[in-house]
Scaffold this motif. Structure first.
Motif, PDB file in Angstrom:
ATOM      1  N   LEU A 195       0.826  -1.203   0.000  1.00  0.00           N
ATOM      2  CA  LEU A 195       0.000   0.000   0.000  1.00  0.00           C
ATOM      3  C   LEU A 195       0.865   1.260   0.000  1.00  0.00           C
ATOM      4  CD1 LEU A 195      -2.892  -0.916   2.488  1.00  0.00           C
ATOM      5  CD2 LEU A 195      -2.898  -0.983  -0.006  1.00  0.00           C
ATOM      6  N   ALA A 196       1.929   1.236   0.788  1.00  0.00           N
ATOM      7  CA  ALA A 196       2.829   2.392   0.825  1.00  0.00           C
ATOM      8  C   ALA A 196       3.519   2.573  -0.515  1.00  0.00           C
ATOM      9  CB  ALA A 196       3.867   2.201   1.931  1.00  0.00           C
ATOM     10  N   LEU A 197       3.886   1.483  -1.166  1.00  0.00           N
ATOM     11  CA  LEU A 197       4.560   1.562  -2.459  1.00  0.00           C
ATOM     12  C   LEU A 197       3.664   2.183  -3.523  1.00  0.00           C
ATOM     13  CD1 LEU A 197       7.022   0.884  -4.196  1.00  0.00           C
ATOM     14  CD2 LEU A 197       6.025  -1.382  -4.581  1.00  0.00           C
ATOM     15  N   THR A 198       2.398   1.785  -3.551  1.00  0.00           N
ATOM     16  CA  THR A 198       1.488   2.363  -4.543  1.00  0.00           C
ATOM     17  C   THR A 198       1.239   3.839  -4.279  1.00  0.00           C
ATOM     18  OG1 THR A 198      -0.427   1.628  -3.231  1.00  0.00           O
ATOM     19  CG2 THR A 198       0.330   0.170  -4.986  1.00  0.00           C
ATOM     20  N   ALA A 199       1.116   4.225  -3.004  1.00  0.00           N
ATOM     21  CA  ALA A 199       0.890   5.634  -2.672  1.00  0.00           C
ATOM     22  C   ALA A 199       2.102   6.486  -3.029  1.00  0.00           C
ATOM     23  CB  ALA A 199       0.567   5.777  -1.187  1.00  0.00           C
ATOM     24  N   VAL A 200       3.280   6.024  -2.637  1.00  0.00           N
ATOM     25  CA  VAL A 200       4.510   6.769  -2.937  1.00  0.00           C
ATOM     26  C   VAL A 200       4.768   6.787  -4.432  1.00  0.00           C
ATOM     27  CG1 VAL A 200       7.022   6.790  -2.625  1.00  0.00           C
ATOM     28  CG2 VAL A 200       5.529   6.308  -0.685  1.00  0.00           C
ATOM     29  N   GLY A 201       4.503   5.648  -5.098  1.00  0.00           N
ATOM     30  CA  GLY A 201       4.713   5.575  -6.541  1.00  0.00           C
ATOM     31  C   GLY A 201       3.816   6.529  -7.305  1.00  0.00           C
ATOM     32  N   ALA A 202       2.526   6.594  -6.925  1.00  0.00           N
ATOM     33  CA  ALA A 202       1.599   7.505  -7.605  1.00  0.00           C
ATOM     34  C   ALA A 202       2.015   8.958  -7.402  1.00  0.00           C
ATOM     35  CB  ALA A 202       0.181   7.279  -7.089  1.00  0.00           C
ATOM     36  N   ALA A 203       2.394   9.313  -6.175  1.00  0.00           N
ATOM     37  CA  ALA A 203       2.835  10.683  -5.892  1.00  0.00           C
ATOM     38  C   ALA A 203       4.104  11.019  -6.665  1.00  0.00           C
ATOM     39  CB  ALA A 203       3.078  10.847  -4.392  1.00  0.00           C
ATOM     40  N   PHE A 204       5.010  10.053  -6.783  1.00  0.00           N
ATOM     41  CA  PHE A 204       6.248  10.294  -7.519  1.00  0.00           C
ATOM     42  C   PHE A 204       5.974  10.537  -8.991  1.00  0.00           C
ATOM     43  CE2 PHE A 204       9.540   8.421 -10.221  1.00  0.00           C
ATOM     44  CZ  PHE A 204      10.606   9.252  -9.910  1.00  0.00           C
ATOM     45  N   LEU A 205       5.087   9.729  -9.584  1.00  0.00           N
ATOM     46  CA  LEU A 205       4.790   9.872 -10.997  1.00  0.00           C
ATOM     47  C   LEU A 205       4.159  11.224 -11.312  1.00  0.00           C
ATOM     48  CD1 LEU A 205       3.448   6.286 -11.797  1.00  0.00           C
ATOM     49  CD2 LEU A 205       5.653   7.268 -12.448  1.00  0.00           C
ATOM     50  N   ALA A 215       0.985   7.495 -16.261  1.00  0.00           N
ATOM     51  CA  ALA A 215       0.882   6.224 -15.526  1.00  0.00           C
ATOM     52  C   ALA A 215       0.347   6.386 -14.108  1.00  0.00           C
ATOM     53  CB  ALA A 215       2.246   5.542 -15.481  1.00  0.00           C
ATOM     54  N   SER A 216       0.311   7.619 -13.592  1.00  0.00           N
ATOM     55  CA  SER A 216      -0.086   7.822 -12.197  1.00  0.00           C
ATOM     56  C   SER A 216      -1.519   7.370 -11.890  1.00  0.00           C
ATOM     57  CB  SER A 216       0.117   9.279 -11.786  1.00  0.00           C
ATOM     58  OG  SER A 216      -0.648  10.146 -12.598  1.00  0.00           O
ATOM     59  N   PRO A 217      -2.520   7.621 -12.785  1.00  0.00           N
ATOM     60  CA  PRO A 217      -3.869   7.127 -12.461  1.00  0.00           C
ATOM     61  C   PRO A 217      -3.927   5.601 -12.339  1.00  0.00           C
ATOM     62  CG  PRO A 217      -3.971   8.773 -14.189  1.00  0.00           C
ATOM     63  CD  PRO A 217      -2.524   8.428 -14.009  1.00  0.00           C
ATOM     64  N   VAL A 218      -3.112   4.902 -13.148  1.00  0.00           N
ATOM     65  CA  VAL A 218      -3.092   3.437 -13.081  1.00  0.00           C
ATOM     66  C   VAL A 218      -2.559   2.971 -11.729  1.00  0.00           C
ATOM     67  CG1 VAL A 218      -2.158   1.340 -14.115  1.00  0.00           C
ATOM     68  CG2 VAL A 218      -2.777   3.279 -15.575  1.00  0.00           C
ATOM     69  N   VAL A 219      -1.481   3.601 -11.280  1.00  0.00           N
ATOM     70  CA  VAL A 219      -0.896   3.237  -9.990  1.00  0.00           C
ATOM     71  C   VAL A 219      -1.857   3.592  -8.860  1.00  0.00           C
ATOM     72  CG1 VAL A 219       1.050   3.598  -8.427  1.00  0.00           C
ATOM     73  CG2 VAL A 219       1.430   3.553 -10.887  1.00  0.00           C
ATOM     74  N   PHE A 220      -2.516   4.740  -8.974  1.00  0.00           N
ATOM     75  CA  PHE A 220      -3.482   5.156  -7.954  1.00  0.00           C
ATOM     76  C   PHE A 220      -4.649   4.169  -7.883  1.00  0.00           C
ATOM     77  CE2 PHE A 220      -7.201   7.655  -6.567  1.00  0.00           C
ATOM     78  CZ  PHE A 220      -6.725   8.107  -5.347  1.00  0.00           C
ATOM     79  N   ALA A 221      -5.159   3.741  -9.056  1.00  0.00           N
ATOM     80  CA  ALA A 221      -6.251   2.762  -9.088  1.00  0.00           C
ATOM     81  C   ALA A 221      -5.803   1.432  -8.496  1.00  0.00           C
ATOM     82  CB  ALA A 221      -6.727   2.557 -10.525  1.00  0.00           C
ATOM     83  N   ALA A 222      -4.554   1.063  -8.769  1.00  0.00           N
ATOM     84  CA  ALA A 222      -4.019  -0.168  -8.194  1.00  0.00           C
ATOM     85  C   ALA A 222      -3.956  -0.060  -6.674  1.00  0.00           C
ATOM     86  CB  ALA A 222      -2.629  -0.454  -8.764  1.00  0.00           C
ATOM     87  N   GLY A 223      -3.611   1.130  -6.181  1.00  0.00           N
ATOM     88  CA  GLY A 223      -3.570   1.345  -4.736  1.00  0.00           C
ATOM     89  C   GLY A 223      -4.937   1.154  -4.096  1.00  0.00           C
ATOM     90  N   ILE A 224      -5.985   1.657  -4.753  1.00  0.00           N
ATOM     91  CA  ILE A 224      -7.347   1.479  -4.232  1.00  0.00           C
ATOM     92  C   ILE A 224      -7.731   0.003  -4.228  1.00  0.00           C
ATOM     93  CG2 ILE A 224      -9.783   1.976  -4.668  1.00  0.00           C
ATOM     94  CD1 ILE A 224      -8.928   4.663  -5.817  1.00  0.00           C
ATOM     95  N   ALA A 225      -7.407  -0.694  -5.327  1.00  0.00           N
ATOM     96  CA  ALA A 225      -7.718  -2.130  -5.400  1.00  0.00           C
ATOM     97  C   ALA A 225      -6.973  -2.904  -4.318  1.00  0.00           C
ATOM     98  CB  ALA A 225      -7.351  -2.665  -6.788  1.00  0.00           C
ATOM     99  N   PHE A 226      -5.706  -2.566  -4.117  1.00  0.00           N
ATOM    100  CA  PHE A 226      -4.919  -3.242  -3.083  1.00  0.00           C
ATOM    101  C   PHE A 226      -5.464  -2.942  -1.685  1.00  0.00           C
ATOM    102  CE2 PHE A 226      -1.222  -3.637  -6.116  1.00  0.00           C
ATOM    103  CZ  PHE A 226      -1.172  -5.016  -6.070  1.00  0.00           C
ATOM    104  N   THR A 227      -6.043  -1.760  -1.496  1.00  0.00           N
ATOM    105  CA  THR A 227      -6.614  -1.421  -0.197  1.00  0.00           C
ATOM    106  C   THR A 227      -7.787  -2.341   0.144  1.00  0.00           C
ATOM    107  OG1 THR A 227      -5.963   0.906  -0.416  1.00  0.00           O
ATOM    108  CG2 THR A 227      -7.694   0.398   1.177  1.00  0.00           C
ATOM    109  N   PHE A 228      -8.661  -2.573  -0.831  1.00  0.00           N
ATOM    110  CA  PHE A 228      -9.781  -3.486  -0.607  1.00  0.00           C
ATOM    111  C   PHE A 228      -9.284  -4.920  -0.396  1.00  0.00           C
ATOM    112  CE2 PHE A 228     -12.158  -0.035  -2.683  1.00  0.00           C
ATOM    113  CZ  PHE A 228     -13.243   0.061  -1.815  1.00  0.00           C
ATOM    114  N   LEU A 229      -8.279  -5.299  -1.176  1.00  0.00           N
ATOM    115  CA  LEU A 229      -7.713  -6.635  -1.000  1.00  0.00           C
ATOM    116  C   LEU A 229      -7.065  -6.776   0.370  1.00  0.00           C
ATOM    117  CD1 LEU A 229      -6.936  -9.403  -2.145  1.00  0.00           C
ATOM    118  CD2 LEU A 229      -4.876  -8.342  -3.110  1.00  0.00           C
TER     119      LEU A 229
END
Length: 257
Positions: A195-205, A215-229
């Motif tokens: 979760l931290a990696l997706t958040a930091v990655g989206a902010a970095f992009l 690519a940032s919206p894709v990483v952000f969406a992945a972060g949301i999906a990982f949060t539910f998982l």
């Protein structure tokens, strides 16, 4: 292309340092505060939910009763047995509730930290369960009776009995508590890191500029999906820990191996 390479080189992924917190005051750290907070939350919820019980339950009482039935029926009764399970309900319910709240902390805004991702907490819980179920076994069968009960399954041929005894004793007295602690620790550690990696990655992009922003919206969406998982994993890990505690208690006090 030079800009993209430079930006990629500047990205520093989160690591184990993510789980290190300086003391808030004295030797007290954030995970310690969260552990105490979880106890307060669990105690408050059950106190409020059982203060005015009625035959026709309110929504809150109904929800709490439904939650209570999970450790009572699917864990304690099914794994320990209908004759002995009632005395162990508080333990199983307490473990399930405490671990669940501490795991869910990982996806609560501002808090955002799973207490059991610090190895000391799952080790302490596993040791408590370890001492408890062995105590229950010794109390039920006596010292030598329990050692025999734990080490030698009925019907084992004599020529392989020494090997089985070693394996069973290692499993009961070493492997079980280690696996109990490491399972929930590894799941919470890895989940929080992802979760931290997706958040930091989206902010970095977003901050990197150029074509990387796409690519940032894709990483952000992945972060949301990982949060539910991760929320699902948190519930499952709390359930599995409490369920295994019930299984170990049931095996320790059972008449048959």
């Amino acid at each position: 292309m030079g800009t993209l390479v430079l930006a990629a080189e500047e990205f520093t992924p989160p690591g184990a340092g993510l789980f290190e917190y300086p003391p808030i005051f004295g030797a007290v750290t954030k995970p310690m505060v969260l552990a105490v907070l979880s106890l307060i939350i669990v105690a408050a919820v059950f106190t409020l939910g059982t203060r005015k019980l009625s035959i026709v339950p309110s929504r809150f009482q109904f929800g709490l009763e439904s939650f209570y039935n999970i450790p009572r029926n699917t864990m304690a009764r099914d794994q320990i047995g209908s004759e002995d399970f009632k005395r162990y309900i508080p333990l199983i319910l307490g473990l399930f509730s405490f671990i669940l709240v501490n795991n869910i902390f990982a996806i609560i805004p501002v808090i955002q930290f799973p207490t059991l991702s610090r190895i000391g907490f799952p080790i302490a819980l596993a040791l408590f369960v370890y001492v408890f179920y062995h105590y229950a076994g010794f109390k039920k069968h006596g010292f030598f009776g329990y050692i025999k009960h734990a080490a030698l399954p009925p019907g084992v041929p004599v020529f392989i009995a020494p090997l089985i005894i070693v394996i069973e004793l290692l499993q009961k007295f070493l492997v079980q508590p280690l696996s109990l602690a490491l399972r929930v620790f590894a799941a919470m550690f890895a989940g929080h890191l992802i979760l931290a990696l997706t958040a930091v990655g989206a902010a970095f992009l977003v901050s990197a500029g150029s074509a990387l922003v796409i690519a940032s919206p894709v990483v952000f969406a992945a972060g949301i999906a990982f949060t539910f998982l991760e929320a699902l994993v948190q519930v499952i890990q709390a359930y599995v820990f409490a369920l295994l505690a019930a299984v170990f208690i049931g095996a320790a006090i059972s008449e048959d191996h």
